[in-house]
Design a protein around this motif. Structure first.
Motif, PDB file in Angstrom:
ATOM      1  N   PRO A  69      16.959 -18.165 -13.103  1.00  0.00           N
ATOM      2  CA  PRO A  69      16.483 -17.090 -12.303  1.00  0.00           C
ATOM      3  C   PRO A  69      16.054 -15.704 -13.164  1.00  0.00           C
ATOM      4  CG  PRO A  69      18.759 -17.237 -11.960  1.00  0.00           C
ATOM      5  CD  PRO A  69      18.471 -18.477 -12.642  1.00  0.00           C
ATOM      6  N   LEU A  70      14.991 -15.391 -12.899  1.00  0.00           N
ATOM      7  CA  LEU A  70      14.643 -14.033 -13.495  1.00  0.00           C
ATOM      8  C   LEU A  70      15.583 -12.855 -13.299  1.00  0.00           C
ATOM      9  CD1 LEU A  70      12.195 -12.567 -14.868  1.00  0.00           C
ATOM     10  CD2 LEU A  70      11.290 -12.122 -12.674  1.00  0.00           C
ATOM     11  N   VAL A  71      16.279 -12.959 -12.026  1.00  0.00           N
ATOM     12  CA  VAL A  71      17.289 -11.802 -11.649  1.00  0.00           C
ATOM     13  C   VAL A  71      18.474 -12.380 -11.250  1.00  0.00           C
ATOM     14  CG1 VAL A  71      17.593 -10.106  -9.868  1.00  0.00           C
ATOM     15  CG2 VAL A  71      15.289 -10.376 -10.507  1.00  0.00           C
ATOM     16  N   PRO A  72      19.686 -12.081 -11.607  1.00  0.00           N
ATOM     17  CA  PRO A  72      20.797 -12.618 -11.060  1.00  0.00           C
ATOM     18  C   PRO A  72      21.044 -12.462  -9.648  1.00  0.00           C
ATOM     19  CG  PRO A  72      21.296 -11.290 -12.984  1.00  0.00           C
ATOM     20  CD  PRO A  72      19.714 -11.087 -12.459  1.00  0.00           C
ATOM     21  N   GLN A  73      21.695 -13.400  -8.935  1.00  0.00           N
ATOM     22  CA  GLN A  73      21.981 -13.360  -7.664  1.00  0.00           C
ATOM     23  C   GLN A  73      23.312 -13.748  -7.026  1.00  0.00           C
ATOM     24  OE1 GLN A  73      18.253 -15.212  -5.850  1.00  0.00           O
ATOM     25  NE2 GLN A  73      18.803 -13.765  -4.202  1.00  0.00           N
ATOM     26  N   PRO A  74      23.879 -13.268  -6.060  1.00  0.00           N
ATOM     27  CA  PRO A  74      25.201 -13.723  -5.798  1.00  0.00           C
ATOM     28  C   PRO A  74      25.195 -15.334  -5.713  1.00  0.00           C
ATOM     29  CG  PRO A  74      24.511 -11.807  -4.417  1.00  0.00           C
ATOM     30  CD  PRO A  74      23.195 -12.238  -5.166  1.00  0.00           C
ATOM     31  N   PRO A  75      26.305 -15.916  -5.898  1.00  0.00           N
ATOM     32  CA  PRO A  75      26.133 -17.185  -6.045  1.00  0.00           C
ATOM     33  C   PRO A  75      26.023 -18.254  -4.503  1.00  0.00           C
ATOM     34  CG  PRO A  75      28.582 -16.457  -6.120  1.00  0.00           C
ATOM     35  CD  PRO A  75      27.582 -15.558  -6.076  1.00  0.00           C
ATOM     36  N   HIS A  76      26.215 -17.381  -3.359  1.00  0.00           N
ATOM     37  CA  HIS A  76      26.260 -18.315  -2.198  1.00  0.00           C
ATOM     38  C   HIS A  76      24.882 -17.725  -1.469  1.00  0.00           C
ATOM     39  CE1 HIS A  76      30.951 -17.884  -2.439  1.00  0.00           C
ATOM     40  NE2 HIS A  76      30.392 -19.105  -3.119  1.00  0.00           N
ATOM     41  N   ARG A  77      23.771 -17.580  -2.172  1.00  0.00           N
ATOM     42  CA  ARG A  77      22.657 -17.083  -1.385  1.00  0.00           C
ATOM     43  C   ARG A  77      21.590 -18.351  -1.606  1.00  0.00           C
ATOM     44  NH1 ARG A  77      20.840 -11.358  -2.274  1.00  0.00           N
ATOM     45  NH2 ARG A  77      22.705 -10.987  -1.303  1.00  0.00           N
ATOM     46  N   LEU A  78      21.249 -18.765  -0.526  1.00  0.00           N
ATOM     47  CA  LEU A  78      19.950 -19.673  -0.334  1.00  0.00           C
ATOM     48  C   LEU A  78      18.629 -19.535  -0.724  1.00  0.00           C
ATOM     49  CD1 LEU A  78      21.715 -22.054   2.216  1.00  0.00           C
ATOM     50  CD2 LEU A  78      21.699 -22.553  -0.186  1.00  0.00           C
ATOM     51  N   ILE A  79      18.275 -18.208  -0.759  1.00  0.00           N
ATOM     52  CA  ILE A  79      16.946 -17.779  -1.057  1.00  0.00           C
ATOM     53  C   ILE A  79      16.799 -17.060  -2.436  1.00  0.00           C
ATOM     54  CG2 ILE A  79      14.742 -16.739   0.172  1.00  0.00           C
ATOM     55  CD1 ILE A  79      16.335 -16.924   2.703  1.00  0.00           C
ATOM     56  N   GLU A  80      15.939 -17.487  -3.148  1.00  0.00           N
ATOM     57  CA  GLU A  80      15.427 -16.918  -4.452  1.00  0.00           C
ATOM     58  C   GLU A  80      15.420 -15.295  -4.452  1.00  0.00           C
ATOM     59  OE1 GLU A  80      12.847 -18.544  -7.095  1.00  0.00           O
ATOM     60  OE2 GLU A  80      11.426 -18.294  -5.857  1.00  0.00           O
ATOM     61  N   SER A  81      15.430 -14.650  -5.235  1.00  0.00           N
ATOM     62  CA  SER A  81      15.255 -13.137  -5.155  1.00  0.00           C
ATOM     63  C   SER A  81      13.535 -12.922  -5.051  1.00  0.00           C
ATOM     64  CB  SER A  81      15.596 -12.391  -6.502  1.00  0.00           C
ATOM     65  OG  SER A  81      14.739 -12.902  -7.648  1.00  0.00           O
ATOM     66  N   VAL A  82      13.291 -11.835  -4.631  1.00  0.00           N
ATOM     67  CA  VAL A  82      11.788 -11.295  -4.389  1.00  0.00           C
ATOM     68  C   VAL A  82      11.094 -11.453  -5.848  1.00  0.00           C
ATOM     69  CG1 VAL A  82      10.040  -9.683  -3.925  1.00  0.00           C
ATOM     70  CG2 VAL A  82      11.893 -10.122  -2.361  1.00  0.00           C
ATOM     71  N   PRO A  83      11.689 -11.081  -6.956  1.00  0.00           N
ATOM     72  CA  PRO A  83      10.888 -11.036  -8.215  1.00  0.00           C
ATOM     73  C   PRO A  83      10.511 -12.807  -8.603  1.00  0.00           C
ATOM     74  CG  PRO A  83      12.397  -9.384  -8.285  1.00  0.00           C
ATOM     75  CD  PRO A  83      12.667  -9.947  -7.058  1.00  0.00           C
ATOM     76  N   ASP A  84      11.679 -13.456  -8.476  1.00  0.00           N
ATOM     77  CA  ASP A  84      11.837 -14.948  -8.764  1.00  0.00           C
ATOM     78  C   ASP A  84      10.569 -15.596  -7.658  1.00  0.00           C
ATOM     79  OD1 ASP A  84      13.548 -15.594 -10.920  1.00  0.00           O
ATOM     80  OD2 ASP A  84      14.790 -14.691  -9.453  1.00  0.00           O
ATOM     81  N   THR A  85      10.458 -15.127  -6.449  1.00  0.00           N
ATOM     82  CA  THR A  85       9.485 -15.694  -5.550  1.00  0.00           C
ATOM     83  C   THR A  85       8.075 -15.535  -6.198  1.00  0.00           C
ATOM     84  OG1 THR A  85      11.122 -15.800  -3.746  1.00  0.00           O
ATOM     85  CG2 THR A  85       8.744 -15.914  -3.185  1.00  0.00           C
ATOM     86  N   LEU A  86       7.870 -14.287  -6.477  1.00  0.00           N
ATOM     87  CA  LEU A  86       6.638 -13.845  -6.825  1.00  0.00           C
ATOM     88  C   LEU A  86       6.059 -14.632  -8.025  1.00  0.00           C
ATOM     89  CD1 LEU A  86       6.827 -10.068  -6.369  1.00  0.00           C
ATOM     90  CD2 LEU A  86       5.405 -11.811  -5.007  1.00  0.00           C
ATOM     91  N   GLU A  87       7.071 -14.599  -9.041  1.00  0.00           N
ATOM     92  CA  GLU A  87       6.974 -15.405 -10.467  1.00  0.00           C
ATOM     93  C   GLU A  87       6.716 -16.915  -9.934  1.00  0.00           C
ATOM     94  OE1 GLU A  87       7.484 -14.062 -14.291  1.00  0.00           O
ATOM     95  OE2 GLU A  87       9.100 -15.300 -14.285  1.00  0.00           O
ATOM     96  N   HIS A  88       7.308 -17.381  -9.297  1.00  0.00           N
ATOM     97  CA  HIS A  88       6.927 -19.012  -8.883  1.00  0.00           C
ATOM     98  C   HIS A  88       5.898 -19.018  -8.101  1.00  0.00           C
ATOM     99  CE1 HIS A  88      11.703 -19.979  -9.334  1.00  0.00           C
ATOM    100  NE2 HIS A  88      10.781 -20.478 -10.442  1.00  0.00           N
ATOM    101  N   VAL A  89       5.309 -18.178  -7.460  1.00  0.00           N
ATOM    102  CA  VAL A  89       4.188 -17.925  -6.647  1.00  0.00           C
ATOM    103  C   VAL A  89       2.638 -17.838  -7.628  1.00  0.00           C
ATOM    104  CG1 VAL A  89       2.631 -16.824  -5.041  1.00  0.00           C
ATOM    105  CG2 VAL A  89       4.898 -17.349  -4.259  1.00  0.00           C
ATOM    106  N   ALA A  90       3.077 -17.133  -8.728  1.00  0.00           N
ATOM    107  CA  ALA A  90       2.036 -16.952  -9.666  1.00  0.00           C
ATOM    108  C   ALA A  90       1.740 -18.185 -10.482  1.00  0.00           C
ATOM    109  CB  ALA A  90       2.431 -15.775 -10.628  1.00  0.00           C
ATOM    110  N   ALA A  91       2.854 -19.006 -10.672  1.00  0.00           N
ATOM    111  CA  ALA A  91       2.656 -20.309 -11.549  1.00  0.00           C
ATOM    112  C   ALA A  91       2.088 -21.252 -10.581  1.00  0.00           C
ATOM    113  CB  ALA A  91       3.820 -20.946 -12.033  1.00  0.00           C
TER     114      ALA A  91
END
Length: 279
Positions: A109-131
């Motif tokens: 992940p680009l941004v650290p997140q709590p371990p019990h979260r099933l949706i990636e962070s907004v910045p990670d989502t944007l970076e994956h969409v960009a790719a």
């Protein structure tokens, strides 16, 4: 509150440790699993029948909902052509369960997140969409993120993106579009060198795009489902705009996405006639 109701209120699927941390006795949790009030997913996740299928898939893969799947889950605008199969982000060393059909983003992940979260962070989502998406479609999603998540364009440019595509999108997205279709229209017209403004208040209502000083473009969404009252209001506003000396063009999703050359010809004709210029 019973355990099934508690899980449903938290989105239909939660990590077992979250329930225990919230004071649910382990004995009560085991009893609920035995009775079938809730079910176990990949050992540590607990779900009810209301759990979104994509989140169940993320839990089974020990990953997170990612890219276009995370964007759609958050309610961002999505181009109609976007694939509907699940996108998941998993660690590079993860082992997927047999039968996994999702598109997998093997990344940290680009941004650290709590371990019990099933949706990636907004910045990670944007970076994956960009790719994953072509630039225009990715920009639609990024524009939507700016609007839905209240992201300031300057803050976007300060994120330490990993790719040149992400950095280009962060420099382009501004969050002024009211729809994904508006984003497509503006990004295609921007290189023409004419002044373009979005969501300008004229005659008591916002217009989608103002080209120059006098050429107004109204865009009827990805899927135009106005009520008769909405349509009557739009027609009345268009009539008022023309009475004030504006030229009004109205295009549909199909016009912009599949018949762009025709749209270009119409705009070129009006620019050649000077309909965008002030009197």
């Amino acid at each position: 509150m019973d355990i099934a109701s508690r899980v449903t209120r938290q989105g239909g699927i939660v990590h077992r440790q979250q329930l225990l941390d919230d004071g649910v006795p382990l004995r009560a949790l085991r009893a609920a699993l035995t009775r079938g009030d809730v079910v176990r997913v990949r050992r540590y996740w607990v779900a009810t029948g209301s759990a979104p299928p994509l989140l169940l898939e993320a839990a089974r893969a020990s990953g997170r909902l990612a890219c276009v799947s995370a964007a759609a889950h958050r309610g961002w605008w999505m181009p109609e052509e976007t694939a509907t199969n699940a996108h998941l982000a998993v660690r590079p060393d993860a082992k997927l369960p047999p039968g996994t059909t999702a598109f997998i983003h093997w990344s940290r992940p680009l941004v650290p997140q709590p371990p019990h979260r099933l949706i990636e962070s907004v910045p990670d989502t944007l970076e994956h969409v960009a790719a994953c998406l072509p630039f225009e479609q990715a920009l639609v999603v990024w524009e939507s993120a700016c609007a839905h998540e209240h992201l300031h364009p300057e803050a976007l440019t300060r994120i330490r993106w990993r790719t040149g595509r992400s950095r280009r999108l962060s420099a382009t997205a501004h969050g002024r579009s009211d729809s994904g279709l508006e984003t497509l229209f503006v990004v295609r017209l921007a290189p023409w060198g004419v002044v373009i403004r979005q969501q300008v208040m004229i005659a008591g209502h916002d217009v989608d795009v103002l080209v120059g000083e006098r050429l107004i473009v109204q865009l009827d969404g990805f899927a135009f489902h106005s009520t008769p009252a909405d349509r009557h209001r739009d027609v009345a506003h268009d009539r008022e705009l023309r009475a004030r000396g504006y030229t009004v063009l109205r295009f549909t999703y199909r016009d912009v996405v599949t018949e762009w050359e025709r749209v270009e010809r119409v705009i070129v004709q009006h620019l050649a006639q000077g309909n965008h210029l002030a009197d």
